[in-house]
Write a protein that holds these residues in place. Structure first.
Motif, short mmCIF file in Angstrom:
data_model
loop_
_atom_site.label_atom_id
_atom_site.label_comp_id
_atom_site.label_asym_id
_atom_site.label_seq_id
_atom_site.Cartn_x
_atom_site.Cartn_y
_atom_site.Cartn_z
N PHE A 205 0.84 -1.21 0.00
CA PHE A 205 0.00 0.00 0.00
C PHE A 205 0.87 1.25 0.00
CE2 PHE A 205 -2.20 3.46 2.21
CZ PHE A 205 -3.38 3.53 1.49
N ARG A 206 1.89 1.27 0.87
CA ARG A 206 2.79 2.42 0.89
C ARG A 206 4.22 1.89 0.85
NH1 ARG A 206 0.69 5.13 4.60
NH2 ARG A 206 -0.38 6.64 3.31
N THR A 267 -9.28 18.58 -4.15
CA THR A 267 -8.86 17.19 -4.41
C THR A 267 -9.89 16.24 -3.83
OG1 THR A 267 -6.49 17.72 -4.35
CG2 THR A 267 -7.07 15.45 -3.91
N SER A 268 -10.14 15.15 -4.57
CA SER A 268 -10.97 14.08 -4.03
C SER A 268 -10.16 12.81 -4.05
CB SER A 268 -12.18 13.83 -4.92
OG SER A 268 -13.06 14.89 -4.82
N ASP A 269 -10.33 12.00 -3.02
CA ASP A 269 -9.73 10.67 -3.06
C ASP A 269 -10.82 9.66 -3.38
OD1 ASP A 269 -7.29 11.65 -2.36
OD2 ASP A 269 -7.44 11.09 -0.23
N ILE A 270 -10.49 8.75 -4.28
CA ILE A 270 -11.31 7.55 -4.41
C ILE A 270 -10.73 6.59 -3.38
CG2 ILE A 270 -12.04 5.65 -5.89
CD1 ILE A 270 -11.70 7.57 -8.29
N GLU A 271 -11.54 6.24 -2.40
CA GLU A 271 -11.03 5.42 -1.29
C GLU A 271 -11.58 4.00 -1.37
OE1 GLU A 271 -10.16 8.58 2.26
OE2 GLU A 271 -12.04 7.47 2.38
N TYR A 272 -10.81 3.08 -0.83
CA TYR A 272 -11.23 1.67 -0.78
C TYR A 272 -11.26 1.22 0.69
CZ TYR A 272 -11.58 -3.30 -1.56
OH TYR A 272 -12.03 -4.60 -1.55
N LEU A 281 -7.09 5.27 -2.61
CA LEU A 281 -6.71 4.44 -3.74
C LEU A 281 -6.17 5.35 -4.84
CD1 LEU A 281 -6.74 1.85 -5.43
CD2 LEU A 281 -9.19 2.09 -5.67
N GLU A 282 -6.94 6.37 -5.17
CA GLU A 282 -6.56 7.29 -6.24
C GLU A 282 -6.91 8.71 -5.82
OE1 GLU A 282 -7.80 6.20 -10.15
OE2 GLU A 282 -7.90 8.25 -10.87
N GLY A 283 -6.10 9.68 -6.28
CA GLY A 283 -6.44 11.08 -6.05
C GLY A 283 -6.84 11.74 -7.36
N VAL A 284 -7.89 12.56 -7.31
CA VAL A 284 -8.24 13.38 -8.48
C VAL A 284 -8.12 14.83 -8.01
CG1 VAL A 284 -9.98 13.90 -10.24
CG2 VAL A 284 -9.86 11.59 -9.26
N ALA A 285 -7.18 15.57 -8.62
CA ALA A 285 -6.86 16.91 -8.08
C ALA A 285 -7.04 17.99 -9.13
CB ALA A 285 -5.41 16.93 -7.59
N CYS A 286 -7.51 19.16 -8.67
CA CYS A 286 -7.50 20.37 -9.51
C CYS A 286 -6.17 21.04 -9.23
CB CYS A 286 -8.59 21.34 -9.07
SG CYS A 286 -10.22 20.81 -9.45
N ARG A 287 -5.28 21.07 -10.21
CA ARG A 287 -3.95 21.65 -9.97
C ARG A 287 -3.90 23.10 -10.45
NH1 ARG A 287 0.47 16.99 -9.55
NH2 ARG A 287 1.86 18.74 -9.25
N THR A 288 -5.01 23.63 -10.88
CA THR A 288 -5.10 25.00 -11.44
C THR A 288 -4.03 25.20 -12.52
OG1 THR A 288 -3.67 26.00 -9.75
CG2 THR A 288 -6.03 25.89 -9.26
N VAL A 323 -2.85 7.52 -9.70
CA VAL A 323 -2.96 6.31 -8.89
C VAL A 323 -1.73 5.45 -9.13
CG1 VAL A 323 -4.23 5.05 -10.72
CG2 VAL A 323 -4.53 4.37 -8.33
N SER A 324 -1.42 4.55 -8.21
CA SER A 324 -0.30 3.64 -8.48
C SER A 324 -0.82 2.24 -8.83
CB SER A 324 0.66 3.56 -7.30
OG SER A 324 0.08 2.91 -6.20
N VAL A 325 -0.07 1.58 -9.71
CA VAL A 325 -0.36 0.18 -10.07
C VAL A 325 -0.38 -0.65 -8.78
CG1 VAL A 325 0.53 -1.86 -11.29
CG2 VAL A 325 0.80 0.42 -12.30
N ASP A 326 0.54 -0.30 -7.87
CA ASP A 326 0.71 -1.09 -6.65
C ASP A 326 -0.53 -1.05 -5.75
OD1 ASP A 326 4.04 -1.26 -6.66
OD2 ASP A 326 3.12 0.40 -7.71
N ARG A 327 -1.13 0.14 -5.61
CA ARG A 327 -2.34 0.21 -4.77
C ARG A 327 -3.50 -0.50 -5.43
NH1 ARG A 327 -2.40 5.72 -1.21
NH2 ARG A 327 -0.33 5.20 -0.42
N ILE A 328 -3.57 -0.43 -6.75
CA ILE A 328 -4.65 -1.14 -7.44
C ILE A 328 -4.43 -2.64 -7.29
CG2 ILE A 328 -5.71 -1.60 -9.68
CD1 ILE A 328 -5.03 1.26 -10.47
N PHE A 329 -3.20 -3.07 -7.41
CA PHE A 329 -2.83 -4.48 -7.26
C PHE A 329 -3.35 -5.01 -5.92
CE2 PHE A 329 0.05 -7.95 -6.38
CZ PHE A 329 0.58 -8.38 -7.58
#
Ligand code: GAP
Length: 470
Positions: A205-206, A267-272, A281-288, A323-329
Motif C-alpha cells: 500500500f505504501r 482534491t478528491s480521493d477515491i477510497e477503498y 486508492l486514487e487522487g483526483v486533483a485540480c492543480r489550477t 494512482v499507483s499500479v501497486d495500490r490497485i494491485f
C-alpha cells in the motif's frame, strides 16, 4: 459516494501477503539478503497482473479516447524542475521520534490512525507502540537524492522523481506542437516514482518505489469544475466496470482545505475499504495553472496556449487523476479474495475480472498420460495467441483446479480419456465450478463466450449490494 464500514480485519492482509508469496505474486526485494524495507519484487503471476492493470488503464485513459496522448519521460530530470514544482520546499512529511522504549519513527499526521488501530484510549498523546514521549515534529523531504556524474557535490545533485506529473508539464509545449493537440486535452504517463516514506507499510500500500499512472488534463480556465466532476466519475466507473471492484467497498472523499497539497485548489480521493480501514486508492486533483505558471517563470519559456477559435492566449488549468499500479494491485487482490466451503473443504478463490487474471485459461491433462499431455500441449499452443494460457500437468487434477482458483484463472480446460475418442474437452468455470463439454473445433469460440459472460458477471458483482450501502 458509498459508505459501508471497512472490515476491521488486519489478518486479511496477512492472508493476502502469504498468498502472494506462495503463488508468486509478490516477493520481498533482495530476499536472500534479508530483504530491504518497503521494497518489493513481483513474481511471474504478479507481473502478469501488473501488466493487465496497466493495459486496462492505458486502454481506458488513452486508446479509447481521442483527447489524450501518452508520453514517457525520464526518472531523473533537471533539478530545477523540482524547485519550480515546489517539491524541494514542500514535499515533506512531519516526522516524530519515540523517546521511550521502542524508538520508533512516525509520521505525525498518522499518529491518530495508529492509536485508533491499536484501540488506545481517546486522548492518548504518547507513542502508539510503547506509550513513550515523542519529539516535536520536524519536516522531512521525501525525495530520494542522487548525483549525476562522478563528483558528489551540490552542483551534481539530482532527485529521483516522486511523481511522473512534472515530466508531462515540462513537455506541454512539445506535445502541443508535435501532436497538434487542442485544449481541452490530456497527457498520460505510466512510470516509476520514488518516495522515501517515513512510515511505509500495509504491504505494498505504501512502499518506497512504486509505479504511477497519471494523466494531466489541460482545460480552459473557468471550465475546471465541469472537468473535475467529469474525471471523478469517469475514474470511479473504471473501478466498477473494467476492474470489477465492488462498489460497496469504494467511496469518494473530498479533501478538507487543510489537507490540500501545495498545488491544489480541490482534491478528491477515491477510497477503498482496505482491511486496515478506508484508504486512498486514487487522487483526483485540480492543480489550477500552478505547474505551468511556475515552470514558465523558472524556465523563461512561454507555456501559454493560443486558442485558435477564440483567438486568445491563456495558461490552461489542469485536472489530474493519479494512482499507483501497486495500490490497485492490492485492492484487486483484497476485493477478489474469497474463502468458501466445498464438500466440507475450504476453497480459496480469487474472483478476478477476466481481463486482469494472470491466466484466462489453464489447459490441464487429466493425468500424466503421454497422449493426454500431448493433446493438452497442442490445445494450449493453439489458444496461446488469443488468450492468456497456462499448461499444467503437476499434481492431481483437484489440486490443479485449486491452484488456479487461488490465482484467479477464470477457466480450466480439461483433456481426459474421452477427448481422444470424441475430440471434445471440458471447460470448468472458476466461480460456479460448473463444467461444459465442448468440441475442440469450437473451443476458441466457446472460451470467448465464457469470458464474455465472466466480464458481465464481474460487473454484476461490482454493482451488487451497492444501493443498500448508499
Ligand atoms: N501527481 C500527484 C501525486 O503524486 P499523490 O496523491 O501523492 O499524488 C498519487 O500520489 C497516487 O500514488 C496515490 O493516490 C496512490 O495511489 C499512489 N501512491 C502514493 N504514494 C504511494 C506509495 N508510497 N506507495 C504506493 N503507492 C503510492
Amino acid at each position: 459516494m458509498h459508505t459501508s464500514a471497512p472490515s476491521d480485519d488486519r489478518s486479511r492482509i496477512d492472508t493476502i501477503v502469504s498468498l502472494c508469496k506462495r503463488r508468486g505474486f509478490v516477493f520481498p526485494s533482495s530476499e536472500i539478503y534479508g530483504g530491504i524495507n518497503a521494497l518489493y519484487d513481483f513474481g511471474p503471476i504478479g507481473t502478469r497482473l501488473r501488466r493487465n492493470i496497466r493495459n486496462s488503464w492505458w486502454r481506458y485513459m488513452v486508446e479509447s479516447r481521442d483527447d489524450v496522448e501518452g508520453i514517457e519521460t525520464s526518472v531523473i530530470m533537471n533539478p530545477r524542475v523540482w524547485e519550480a514544482s515546489g517539491h524541494v520546499q514542500n514535499f515533506t512529511d512531519p516526522l516524530v521520534d519515540c523517546l521511550g522504549k521502542c524508538k520508533k519513527r512516525w509520521r505525525e499526521d498518522h499518529l491518530e490512525d495508529e492509536r485508533r488501530a491499536r484501540k488506545l484510549p481517546e486522548g492518548s498523546t504518547g507513542c502508539p507502540e510503547c506509550g513513550g514521549d515523542l519529539t516535536p515534529a520536524r519536516q522531512f523531504n521525501l525525495m530520494f537524492r542522487s548525483y549525476l556524474g562522478p563528483v558528489e557535490d551540490s552542483a551534481a545533485q539530482v532527485w529521483l522523481r516522486p511523481e511522473t506529473a512534472q515530466g508531462m508539464f515540462v513537455n506541454f509545449a512539445n506535445v502541443v506542437t508535435t501532436s497538434r493537440a487542442r485544449v481541452p486535452f490530456g497527457i498520460a504517463q505510466i512510470g516509476k516514482g520514488f518516495r522515501n516514506e517515513i512510515s511505509p507499510g500495509n504491504f505494498i500500500f505504501r512502499s518506497r518505489e512504486f509505479e504511477l499512472m497519471e494523466m494531466e488534463f489541460f482545460c480552459e480556465p473557468g471550465t475546471d469544475d465541469e472537468w473535475y466532476a467529469f474525471w471523478k466519475k469517469y475514474r470511479f466507473d473504471w473501478y466498477l466496470d473494467e476492474l470489477g471492484i465492488q462498489e460497496s467497498h469504494l467511496r469518494i472523499r473530498e479533501h478538507e482545505k487543510a489537507e490540500l497539497s501545495h498545488y491544489s485548489s480541490g482534491t478528491s480521493d477515491i477510497e477503498y475499504a482496505f482491511p486496515f480501514g478506508w484508504g486512498e486508492l486514487e487522487g483526483v486533483a485540480c492543480r489550477t495553472d500552478y505547474d505551468l505558471t511556475t515552470h514558465q517563470k523558472m524556465s523563461g519559456k512561454d507555456l501559454s496556449y493560443f486558442d485558435p477559435k477564440k483567438e486568445i492566449h491563456y495558461v490552461p488549468h489542469v485536472i489530474e487523476p493519479a494512482v499507483s499500479v501497486d495500490r490497485i494491485f492490492l485492492t484487486v487482490l483484497v476485493d477478489a479474495y474469497e474463502e468458501e466451503q466445498v464438500n466440507g473443504e475450504e476453497r480459496v478463490v480469487l474472483r478476478l475480472h477476466p481481463d486482469l487474471a494472470p491466466y484466462q485459461v489453464a489447459v490441464l491433462p487429466l493425468s500424466k498420460n503421454e497422449q493426454l499431455m500431448q493433446e493438452a500441449h497442442s490445445i494450449e499452443k493453439s489458444l496461446r495467441g488469443t488468450f492468456a494460457t497456462a499448461y499444467d500437468d503437476t499434481q492431481s487434477i483437484g489440486k490443479r483446479y485449486r491452484r488456479h482458483d487461488e490465482i484467479g484463472t477464470p477457466l480450466a480446460v480439461t483433456v481426459d480419456f474421452d477427448t481422444l475418442v470424441d475430440h471434445a474437452v471440458t471447460i470448468r468455470n472458476r466461480d460456479t465450478m460448473t463444467q461444459d463439454r465442448v468440441a475442440i473445433a469450437d473451443l476458441s469460440h466457446a472460451i470467448g463466450d465464457h469470458l464474455g459472460r465472466a466480464r458481465r458477471d464481474s460487473r454484476a458483482r461490482a454493482h451488487r449490494n451497492a444501493s443498500s450501502q448508499q
